[in-house]
Motif scaffolding. Structure first.
Motif, mmCIF file in Angstrom:
data_model
loop_
_atom_site.group_PDB
_atom_site.id
_atom_site.type_symbol
_atom_site.label_atom_id
_atom_site.label_comp_id
_atom_site.label_asym_id
_atom_site.label_seq_id
_atom_site.Cartn_x
_atom_site.Cartn_y
_atom_site.Cartn_z
ATOM 1 N N UNK A 146 10.237 29.107 -31.027
ATOM 2 C CA UNK A 146 10.714 30.458 -31.320
ATOM 3 C C UNK A 146 9.562 31.378 -31.724
ATOM 4 N N UNK A 147 8.621 30.846 -32.499
ATOM 5 C CA UNK A 147 7.464 31.643 -32.902
ATOM 6 C C UNK A 147 6.611 31.998 -31.685
ATOM 7 N N UNK A 148 6.426 31.029 -30.790
ATOM 8 C CA UNK A 148 5.677 31.308 -29.556
ATOM 9 C C UNK A 148 6.358 32.420 -28.753
ATOM 10 N N UNK A 149 7.690 32.395 -28.732
ATOM 11 C CA UNK A 149 8.417 33.421 -27.983
ATOM 12 C C UNK A 149 8.264 34.798 -28.622
ATOM 13 N N UNK A 150 8.223 34.858 -29.958
ATOM 14 C CA UNK A 150 8.042 36.170 -30.601
ATOM 15 C C UNK A 150 6.638 36.722 -30.325
ATOM 16 N N UNK A 151 5.652 35.828 -30.263
ATOM 17 C CA UNK A 151 4.307 36.289 -29.907
ATOM 18 C C UNK A 151 4.299 36.852 -28.482
ATOM 19 N N UNK A 152 4.995 36.174 -27.590
ATOM 20 C CA UNK A 152 5.068 36.668 -26.202
ATOM 21 C C UNK A 152 5.823 37.991 -26.160
ATOM 22 N N UNK A 197 6.943 47.303 -34.872
ATOM 23 C CA UNK A 197 6.889 47.340 -36.321
ATOM 24 C C UNK A 197 5.512 47.059 -36.879
ATOM 25 N N UNK A 198 5.439 47.035 -38.185
ATOM 26 C CA UNK A 198 4.202 46.750 -38.889
ATOM 27 C C UNK A 198 4.545 46.204 -40.269
ATOM 28 N N UNK A 199 3.575 45.534 -40.875
ATOM 29 C CA UNK A 199 3.793 44.948 -42.200
ATOM 30 C C UNK A 199 4.145 46.032 -43.212
ATOM 31 N N UNK A 200 5.120 45.734 -44.054
ATOM 32 C CA UNK A 200 5.556 46.679 -45.065
ATOM 33 C C UNK A 200 6.626 47.627 -44.590
ATOM 34 N N UNK A 201 7.074 47.453 -43.352
ATOM 35 C CA UNK A 201 8.110 48.332 -42.831
ATOM 36 C C UNK A 201 9.441 48.037 -43.523
ATOM 37 N N UNK A 202 10.223 49.089 -43.732
ATOM 38 C CA UNK A 202 11.535 48.923 -44.361
ATOM 39 C C UNK A 202 12.603 48.550 -43.341
ATOM 40 N N UNK A 203 12.244 48.601 -42.056
ATOM 41 C CA UNK A 203 13.186 48.264 -40.991
ATOM 42 C C UNK A 203 13.149 46.756 -40.764
ATOM 43 N N UNK A 219 9.806 43.173 -34.598
ATOM 44 C CA UNK A 219 9.170 41.911 -34.224
ATOM 45 C C UNK A 219 8.275 41.402 -35.348
ATOM 46 N N UNK A 220 7.654 42.321 -36.075
ATOM 47 C CA UNK A 220 6.804 41.906 -37.199
ATOM 48 C C UNK A 220 7.624 41.182 -38.261
ATOM 49 N N UNK A 221 8.766 41.751 -38.642
ATOM 50 C CA UNK A 221 9.620 41.133 -39.658
ATOM 51 C C UNK A 221 10.208 39.820 -39.162
ATOM 52 N N UNK A 222 10.621 39.809 -37.896
ATOM 53 C CA UNK A 222 11.193 38.588 -37.317
ATOM 54 C C UNK A 222 10.154 37.473 -37.316
ATOM 55 N N UNK A 223 8.939 37.786 -36.879
ATOM 56 C CA UNK A 223 7.882 36.773 -36.819
ATOM 57 C C UNK A 223 7.521 36.273 -38.204
ATOM 58 N N UNK A 243 7.592 51.114 -29.895
ATOM 59 C CA UNK A 243 6.650 50.990 -31.010
ATOM 60 C C UNK A 243 7.373 50.700 -32.323
ATOM 61 N N UNK A 244 8.562 51.297 -32.488
ATOM 62 C CA UNK A 244 9.336 51.049 -33.699
ATOM 63 C C UNK A 244 9.786 49.591 -33.763
ATOM 64 N N UNK A 245 10.148 49.031 -32.612
ATOM 65 C CA UNK A 245 10.577 47.625 -32.576
ATOM 66 C C UNK A 245 9.402 46.696 -32.856
#
Length: 318
Positions: free
Chosen positions: A83-89, A227-233, A237-241, A223-225
């Motif tokens: 699953x982690x490999x898939x999120x990186x892809x 994401x970035x570290x510290x996002x409230x959303x 993908x950042x939060x999921x990973x 770009x919103x999907x």
């Protein structure tokens, strides 16, 4: 007291019987390699042996539990790794889709691969080990993700979740319980937690958001999907990973603890077996010496008896 032939004969037979019984007793111990064959052989030793055997039986069961738990956790960890490999892809694909040089046709091709990854995530929710659904908690006979009740409404991934958040525990020592499972609700971001059919999944909602953004050529949404570290959303993908990495790290720590427990159990089993052997096993060399000694006594008694009770009626008639 007048010593008669009958007295000598009875004494001889009694002594021979005692020596014969002692030889048989030692012979039984040698053939069974056990010093204690019945409680009367050593009442205290017999009670100690029973206690050690009970402890050994418990340890053997704990060792089996650890072995099964490790296999279970390794299977789950393999799924998490995939699953982690898939999120990186997915992140790579999202970055490609957000690139202004990508054409609408390029983004449709990217969306096609994203959709296949989404299907794999849906399938992974119902991963099984030995016929049990690993992300369903203690309801391991039920599918975690009930595929018949799945729908994407354009803003959230609605579903029915068949599992629960209760841990799958194993006993690996006296009062020592280890959780070998991964909370499927935390893994997929199921909201609200607990029973009830109406739920959403933050993880799957994130993936469907990306698929829609690619289809609609919505750069801002892509770009919103990402994401970035510290996002409230939470649906990025950042939060999921990050969530997947945290869960996998916790599982790995518990797996390492199980390995250490297994080593300690093996050492304890060896120690208990040595103690049990010291209590119940016979010293073969000593037993053979005792047997030979009693055998010599028995044969000497026979020879002496034959000399003492030699005269008979026939001897007087000659």
């Amino acid at each position: 007291m007048r010593v008669t032939h009958n007295i000598m004969t009875n004494n001889l037979l009694r002594n021979l019987s005692g020596a014969s019984g002692r030889m048989i007793d030692i012979q039984n111990k040698l053939s069974s390699n056990a010093r204690i064959n019945k409680p009367s052989d050593d009442p205290v030793g017999a009670e100690t042996a029973m206690r050690l055997k009970s402890t050994l039986s418990s340890m053997e069961q704990w060792k089996q539990n650890v072995s099964e738990g490790k296999a279970y956790m390794q299977s789950v960890e393999g799924t998490l790794g995939g699953m982690i490999d898939m999120t990186h892809r997915l992140r790579e694909l999202a970055i490609q889709g957000a690139n202004g040089s990508s054409t609408p046709d390029d983004r449709l091709k990217i969306k096609s691969e994203v959709d296949q990854i989404i299907k794999q995530f849906e399938q992974s929710a119902n991963t099984q080990f030995n016929g049990r659904y690993v992300f369903s908690g203690t309801r391991s006979d039920q599918e975690a993700l009930v595929n018949a009740d799945v729908v994407w409404n354009g803003s959230a991934y609605e579903l029915s979740w068949g599992g629960n958040s209760k841990p799958v525990n194993i006993e690996v020592g006296p009062g020592l319980i280890i959780d070998i499972s991964v909370n499927g609700e935390s893994l997929y971001g199921i909201e609200p937690p607990g029973p009830g059919p109406a739920k959403t999944s933050q993880l799957l909602s994130t993936l469907y958001r990306l698929s829609d953004a690619l289809e609609n050529d919505d750069y801002d949404e892509i770009n919103a999907v990402i994401g970035k570290d510290g996002s409230s959303d939470p649906c990025t993908l950042t939060e999921v990973t990050n969530n997947l990495l945290t869960i996998r790290s916790e599982l790995g720590a518990r797996n390492n603890r199980l390995e250490n427990i297994e080593k300690q159990i093996e050492i304890n089993i060896l120690n208990v077996k040595q103690n049990l052997s010291a209590v119940v096993d016979i010293d073969i060399a000593e037993a053979i010496i005792q047997f030979k000694s009693i055998q010599n006594v028995y044969q000497a008694a026979l020879a002496v008896g034959a000399q003492i009770i030699q005269p008979s009626l026939v001897d007087y008639m000659r």
